[in-house]
Write a protein that holds these residues in place. Sequence first.
Motif, PDB file in Angstrom:
ATOM      1  N   LEU A   1       0.816  -1.212   0.000  1.00  0.00           N
ATOM      2  CA  LEU A   1       0.000   0.000   0.000  1.00  0.00           C
ATOM      3  C   LEU A   1       0.847   1.258   0.000  1.00  0.00           C
ATOM      4  O   LEU A   1       0.422   2.296  -0.526  1.00  0.00           O
ATOM      5  N   VAL A   2       2.036   1.204   0.585  1.00  0.00           N
ATOM      6  CA  VAL A   2       2.977   2.318   0.412  1.00  0.00           C
ATOM      7  C   VAL A   2       3.264   2.462  -1.081  1.00  0.00           C
ATOM      8  O   VAL A   2       3.301   3.567  -1.622  1.00  0.00           O
ATOM      9  N   GLY A   3       3.406   1.327  -1.739  1.00  0.00           N
ATOM     10  CA  GLY A   3       3.588   1.351  -3.186  1.00  0.00           C
ATOM     11  C   GLY A   3       2.403   1.986  -3.896  1.00  0.00           C
ATOM     12  O   GLY A   3       2.566   2.782  -4.818  1.00  0.00           O
ATOM     13  N   ALA A   4       1.205   1.653  -3.434  1.00  0.00           N
ATOM     14  CA  ALA A   4      -0.001   2.227  -4.055  1.00  0.00           C
ATOM     15  C   ALA A   4      -0.030   3.743  -3.874  1.00  0.00           C
ATOM     16  O   ALA A   4      -0.374   4.486  -4.798  1.00  0.00           O
ATOM     17  N   GLY A   5       0.330   4.200  -2.684  1.00  0.00           N
ATOM     18  CA  GLY A   5       0.370   5.649  -2.435  1.00  0.00           C
ATOM     19  C   GLY A   5       1.395   6.336  -3.321  1.00  0.00           C
ATOM     20  O   GLY A   5       1.145   7.418  -3.869  1.00  0.00           O
ATOM     21  N   LEU A   6       2.549   5.712  -3.482  1.00  0.00           N
ATOM     22  CA  LEU A   6       3.581   6.267  -4.363  1.00  0.00           C
ATOM     23  C   LEU A   6       3.100   6.295  -5.809  1.00  0.00           C
ATOM     24  O   LEU A   6       3.288   7.286  -6.516  1.00  0.00           O
TER      25      LEU A   6
ATOM     26  N   SER B   1       0.887   8.990  -6.626  1.00  0.00           N
ATOM     27  CA  SER B   1       1.573  10.288  -6.647  1.00  0.00           C
ATOM     28  C   SER B   1       2.559  10.382  -7.809  1.00  0.00           C
ATOM     29  O   SER B   1       3.446  11.237  -7.806  1.00  0.00           O
TER      30      SER B   1
ATOM     31  N   PHE C   1       4.786   8.053  -8.995  1.00  0.00           N
ATOM     32  CA  PHE C   1       6.009   7.245  -8.994  1.00  0.00           C
ATOM     33  C   PHE C   1       5.740   5.859  -9.584  1.00  0.00           C
ATOM     34  O   PHE C   1       4.585   5.464  -9.781  1.00  0.00           O
TER      35      PHE C   1
ATOM     36  N   ARG D   1      -3.036  15.485   0.434  1.00  0.00           N
ATOM     37  CA  ARG D   1      -3.895  14.311   0.297  1.00  0.00           C
ATOM     38  C   ARG D   1      -4.750  14.146   1.543  1.00  0.00           C
ATOM     39  O   ARG D   1      -4.286  14.404   2.661  1.00  0.00           O
TER      40      ARG D   1
ATOM     41  N   PHE E   1      -1.266   3.604   2.679  1.00  0.00           N
ATOM     42  CA  PHE E   1      -1.387   4.371   1.433  1.00  0.00           C
ATOM     43  C   PHE E   1      -0.954   5.818   1.678  1.00  0.00           C
ATOM     44  O   PHE E   1      -0.204   6.408   0.893  1.00  0.00           O
TER      45      PHE E   1
ATOM     46  N   MET F   1       1.044   6.838   3.897  1.00  0.00           N
ATOM     47  CA  MET F   1       2.499   6.842   4.062  1.00  0.00           C
ATOM     48  C   MET F   1       3.181   6.884   2.704  1.00  0.00           C
ATOM     49  O   MET F   1       4.173   7.604   2.515  1.00  0.00           O
ATOM     50  N   GLY F   2       2.651   6.118   1.753  1.00  0.00           N
ATOM     51  CA  GLY F   2       3.222   6.151   0.405  1.00  0.00           C
ATOM     52  C   GLY F   2       3.139   7.547  -0.199  1.00  0.00           C
ATOM     53  O   GLY F   2       4.091   8.017  -0.833  1.00  0.00           O
ATOM     54  N   CYS F   3       2.014   8.216   0.018  1.00  0.00           N
ATOM     55  CA  CYS F   3       1.869   9.590  -0.482  1.00  0.00           C
ATOM     56  C   CYS F   3       2.878  10.523   0.201  1.00  0.00           C
ATOM     57  O   CYS F   3       3.420  11.445  -0.419  1.00  0.00           O
TER      58      CYS F   3
ATOM     59  N   VAL G   1       5.832   9.624   1.474  1.00  0.00           N
ATOM     60  CA  VAL G   1       7.171   9.322   0.941  1.00  0.00           C
ATOM     61  C   VAL G   1       7.337   9.987  -0.419  1.00  0.00           C
ATOM     62  O   VAL G   1       8.390  10.569  -0.727  1.00  0.00           O
ATOM     63  N   ALA G   2       6.279   9.920  -1.226  1.00  0.00           N
ATOM     64  CA  ALA G   2       6.330  10.542  -2.554  1.00  0.00           C
ATOM     65  C   ALA G   2       6.584  12.041  -2.438  1.00  0.00           C
ATOM     66  O   ALA G   2       7.404  12.607  -3.172  1.00  0.00           O
TER      67      ALA G   2
ATOM     68  N   ILE H   1      10.229  12.660  -1.614  1.00  0.00           N
ATOM     69  CA  ILE H   1      11.147  12.475  -2.757  1.00  0.00           C
ATOM     70  C   ILE H   1      10.987  13.626  -3.750  1.00  0.00           C
ATOM     71  O   ILE H   1      11.957  14.090  -4.347  1.00  0.00           O
ATOM     72  N   ASP H   2       9.751  14.115  -3.877  1.00  0.00           N
ATOM     73  CA  ASP H   2       9.487  15.238  -4.779  1.00  0.00           C
ATOM     74  C   ASP H   2      10.020  16.560  -4.229  1.00  0.00           C
ATOM     75  O   ASP H   2      10.026  17.568  -4.930  1.00  0.00           O
TER      76      ASP H   2
ATOM     77  N   ARG I   1       3.812  19.322   0.567  1.00  0.00           N
ATOM     78  CA  ARG I   1       2.441  18.853   0.735  1.00  0.00           C
ATOM     79  C   ARG I   1       2.364  17.798   1.848  1.00  0.00           C
ATOM     80  O   ARG I   1       3.323  17.061   2.094  1.00  0.00           O
TER      81      ARG I   1
END
Lengths: 312, 275
Positions: free
Chosen positions: A60-65, A68, A70, B64, B126, B128-130, B132-133, B136-137, B141
């Motif tokens: 799901l971290v992957g899904a969030g990335l 966004s 990535f 988000r 999810f 958390m993924g946002c 992390v993104a 990196i960006d 946000r």
Amino acid sequence: MSRMAATRDGYGDALLALADNPKVVVLEADLGKSTKSLYFRKAHPERTISCGIGEQNMLLVGAGLASSGFIPFASTFAIFTERAFEQMRNGVARPNLAVHVCGSHGGTHTGTDGSSAQSIEDLAIYRTLPNVVVMHPCDDVSTKALTMQLPELGGPSYMRTARNKTPVLYDGRENEIKIGKGVELIEGKDVAIIACGVLVHEAIAAAKTLEEAGVSATVVDMHTLKPLDGELIESLAEKCGAVVTAEDHSIIGGLGGAVAEHLISTRPVPMERIGVQDRFGESAGAEEMLEMMGLKSHHIVDAAKRAIARKA
Amino acid sequence: MGEMSISELEEMARKCRIEICKMTHRAQAGHPGGSLSEIDILCALYGRRLRVQTSNPKWEDRDRFILSKGHASPGMYAVLAEMGFISHADLESYRVKGGVCQGHVDMKWCPGVDFSAGSLGMGLSFGMGCAVAARIDGSSRNSYVMIGDGEMQEGSIWEAAMSAVHHELGNLKLFVDCNGIQNDDFCEVQMRMFDIPAKWSSFGWAVKVIDGHNMNEIVGAIEWMDTISDRPAVVIANTVKGKGVSFMENNPAFHGAAPSDEQLVQALSELGVSA
């Protein structure tokens, strides 16, 4: 003697080669040394996310990335991806987010780790998910070639790689590898052997044995189970009139299931499936496991003869 | 849009409560209880903090908001309508074939929705993924997530809790809607969670406990979250399930049940709508 290599090395090489794309990120669940994502991690720690021993979170971290912008590549053992199946279903496949999952150490060929580590159902379960491309390549070159194509896919994928080394088939032939297109490795007219992963090599050996017995066999590397190359399968059924599938996976729902589902609605022909017979494995060497599970070339030879005998 | 005052936020929440009752009544299905418990926080977040563009819902650098307790979708749809992401007419599509207001919030169906929810325990990962993104960006946000208290019984929540601290995600902000009730019964009956703030503290999160229906406290908590930049922050919001409708308040029956015709009349009356 051909070069020997493990498909997981092809995956690791591909990630490193993809690193020029700043949107490519790698997710690990404490098995980067095994899945070979460590090559990327060493070169690009800033784009590598350790998720600890937590596969559900990782997907799901992957899904969030992915949501966004990535392009995440997440890997662990094939068996541990299954722990996060619902995350894959609801969090990745359903919103069609381009997370690329690699399950290494798939199949009974994994060997001495024993039955807990030998995923024999991964291809079946991921094949049921809409939007997900499912692959199981047979050598490091094709694994790398397929992985390199994933950033352009725009949707999620699952790829099974294997732990142990197998002969390399595609040195210098990278351009023949396309997601969704089977590769006809040997052309024959009496029976079509459609294989994936480790069993491609067994299928080639089986074709040679059959040739000595006067039987002409086609061998196809069906590295992509979904989308299935139905056109090729139909043409082979037409030409050969008999089909054998071969996979280091349960006979339920994997390549054999996919091919059977396709042919039953298009061009039914006598068909035999080589695969794990609805049972679990145990600790043994890779070759011993193939023998025990009925996955060796002589098993394929016998299956081919049975299929041919059933032709009308 | 200028910053909304406390009284304006309270009025927005009242209007949203009316829509929550109407939506679930119209569909004769859905989850009013958890929508009514979360709604004050959602109004404060959207009205006061989230950097989003209603004319461009997919703006890449938006904050988000991930509603992990996606069954409480009527609350979110009501807020999205108030904000202008969808129309009030769209609210009539809740649980209706082809409607943007799917049973559980879905990013593929509804403008302004950042996460396809439905299965508990998924939104924090999810988010958390946002986060992390965003890091990196190089973007400032934030990633805001809301979970329910019962949802903390999912093990994956704690995978995410541990992981977000390891990665020092100061741009990840979590609200826990602690309404004390889950599907079958009170949380105390189904699975006691004991000291919830202590659990999050022990994982390394910055923790604040508030009254999730006191708009001043909610706005204060959002501003407190802004000050936390070296680790993720969680606001434990003590709420009342069904808040604002007397017969739904603290009543497990209204976790996933719609009001009848008579009950709707009473609910709307209590929310200041004349018959």
